[in-house]
Design a protein around this motif. Structure first.
Motif, PDB file in Angstrom:
ATOM      1  N   LEU A 112       2.307  -1.687  -0.014  1.00  0.00           N
ATOM      2  CA  LEU A 112       1.593  -0.474  -0.444  1.00  0.00           C
ATOM      3  C   LEU A 112       1.215   0.439   0.720  1.00  0.00           C
ATOM      4  N   ASN A 113       1.305  -0.080   1.945  1.00  0.00           N
ATOM      5  CA  ASN A 113       0.962   0.746   3.107  1.00  0.00           C
ATOM      6  C   ASN A 113       2.225   1.355   3.716  1.00  0.00           C
ATOM      7  N   PRO A 114       2.456   2.657   3.475  1.00  0.00           N
ATOM      8  CA  PRO A 114       3.699   3.259   3.979  1.00  0.00           C
ATOM      9  C   PRO A 114       3.700   3.435   5.499  1.00  0.00           C
ATOM     10  N   LEU A 115       2.551   3.176   6.134  1.00  0.00           N
ATOM     11  CA  LEU A 115       2.455   3.327   7.590  1.00  0.00           C
ATOM     12  C   LEU A 115       2.609   1.993   8.324  1.00  0.00           C
TER      13      LEU A 115
ATOM     14  N   LEU B 122      -6.532 -12.623   1.147  1.00  0.00           N
ATOM     15  CA  LEU B 122      -7.519 -11.778   0.451  1.00  0.00           C
ATOM     16  C   LEU B 122      -7.732 -10.474   1.225  1.00  0.00           C
ATOM     17  N   ILE B 123      -7.723 -10.578   2.542  1.00  0.00           N
ATOM     18  CA  ILE B 123      -7.892  -9.367   3.361  1.00  0.00           C
ATOM     19  C   ILE B 123      -6.678  -8.450   3.173  1.00  0.00           C
ATOM     20  N   ALA B 124      -5.497  -9.059   3.186  1.00  0.00           N
ATOM     21  CA  ALA B 124      -4.261  -8.282   2.966  1.00  0.00           C
ATOM     22  C   ALA B 124      -4.346  -7.568   1.622  1.00  0.00           C
TER      23      ALA B 124
ATOM     24  N   GLY C 160      -4.143  -3.583   0.511  1.00  0.00           N
ATOM     25  CA  GLY C 160      -3.238  -3.091  -0.533  1.00  0.00           C
ATOM     26  C   GLY C 160      -3.978  -2.325  -1.614  1.00  0.00           C
ATOM     27  N   GLU C 161      -5.133  -2.850  -2.014  1.00  0.00           N
ATOM     28  CA  GLU C 161      -5.945  -2.198  -3.055  1.00  0.00           C
ATOM     29  C   GLU C 161      -6.322  -0.771  -2.655  1.00  0.00           C
ATOM     30  N   ALA C 162      -6.701  -0.610  -1.395  1.00  0.00           N
ATOM     31  CA  ALA C 162      -7.110   0.720  -0.918  1.00  0.00           C
ATOM     32  C   ALA C 162      -5.952   1.703  -1.026  1.00  0.00           C
TER      33      ALA C 162
END
Ligand code: ATP
Ligand code: MG
Length: 250
Positions: free
Chosen positions: A182-185, A33-35, A39-41
């Motif tokens: 979703l996090n390109p970093l 859920l944290i992951a 991703g949502e952000a």
């Protein structure tokens, strides 16, 4: 809970609901859920759409999977809760194996996911009896357990929402690694051969469509698509999208 269809964040709330259901039924871990929140952000920042560069990454990923000798799709608790039918369908059209591979591995959760996938029509799902390990990781640790004939022997692996360490381990074993993140970093995004900066709920259906369109391309054409791809460029473009969109919005 019934979510009113008129709510401006209807889709996003439905996705959250699927994940909390996943936790309730033992498919998704609480950490999942944290992951998802992370991703949502990033998805918000990207405009919750498949960008042009993500679509190019998806096309390259499909070319790689079609050209592979032993393609494997890795499934974790978030993927099983969000896109069970779609990941099974992608495995079918690509003729790729599906392996349950969990960072927070418990036998109960593996069994729950295997049952869930079978209920959605999957057969021959790997991962319930891992008999090999990812070389650079501690061999006795649950997060390094994989299957011979599955991820261990794959030449191309699709890892949606993978941990950076394991992504690096797969790459170090000489595999082509396709990450959906979703996090390109993230370390995952940087360690992968191809990083799809898109939500799994859009990326997997897109990849089914691309597979159906590309499945008759010859080996040279697939090679050509893969060789023209640059992952660093993809990540840079994703970061640029976030920045320029953000500036335009305010
Ligand atoms: P690193 O890759 O830097 O080691 P990590 O893998 O430990 O970080 P997590 O938060 O565990 O970090 O990884 C989850 C990743 O999955 C996040 O980068 C998040 O953006 C991404 N993610 C979460 N939900 C989705 C989704 N639905 N579609 C695509 N990516 C998602
Ligand atoms: Mg990661």
């Amino acid at each position: 809970m019934t979510i009113p269809k008129t709510h401006p964040r209807y889709q996003s709330l439905c996705i959250r609901e699927r994940l909390t259901d996943g936790v309730r039924t033992g498919i998704t871990s609480q950490v999942g859920l944290i992951a998802h929140g992370c991703g949502e952000a990033f998805d918000y920042l990207l405009g919750e759409r498949t960008t042009e560069s993500a679509m190019r990454a998806e096309e390259t990923a499909v070319a790689m999977l079609l050209a592979a000798s032993r393609p494997v799709l890795s499934v974790n608790g978030n993927v099983a809760a969000l896109v069970p039918d779609e990941i099974i369908e992608l495995g079918r059209v690509l003729n790729a194996a599906i392996e349950i591979n969990l960072f927070y591995r418990t036998e109960e959760r593996v069994r729950a996911i295997a049952d869930h996938l079978r209920l959605h029509g999957a057969s021959g799902v790997l991962g319930t009896h891992p008999d090999a390990s990812l070389h650079p990781l501690p061999p006795d640790h649950p997060r390094s357990r994989v299957c011979k004939g599955g991820i261990h022997d794959a030449d191309v692996v699709l890892v949606p929402l993978e941990d950076g360490d394991r992504c690096q381990a797969l790459a170090d074993m000489g595999k082509s690694v396709i990450a959906i993140d979703l996090n390109p970093l993230s370390r995952t995004a940087k360690a992968a051969t191809v990083t799809i900066v898109d939500n799994v709920v859009r990326a997997i259906p897109n990849m089914i469509g691309l597979t159906l369109r590309m499945k008759d391309l010859d080996a040279d054409r697939l090679d050509d698509i893969v060789s023209r791809y640059d992952n660093e460029e993809t990540l840079r473009t994703a970061i640029e999208e976030i920045v320029t969109r953000g500036v335009a919005e305010v």
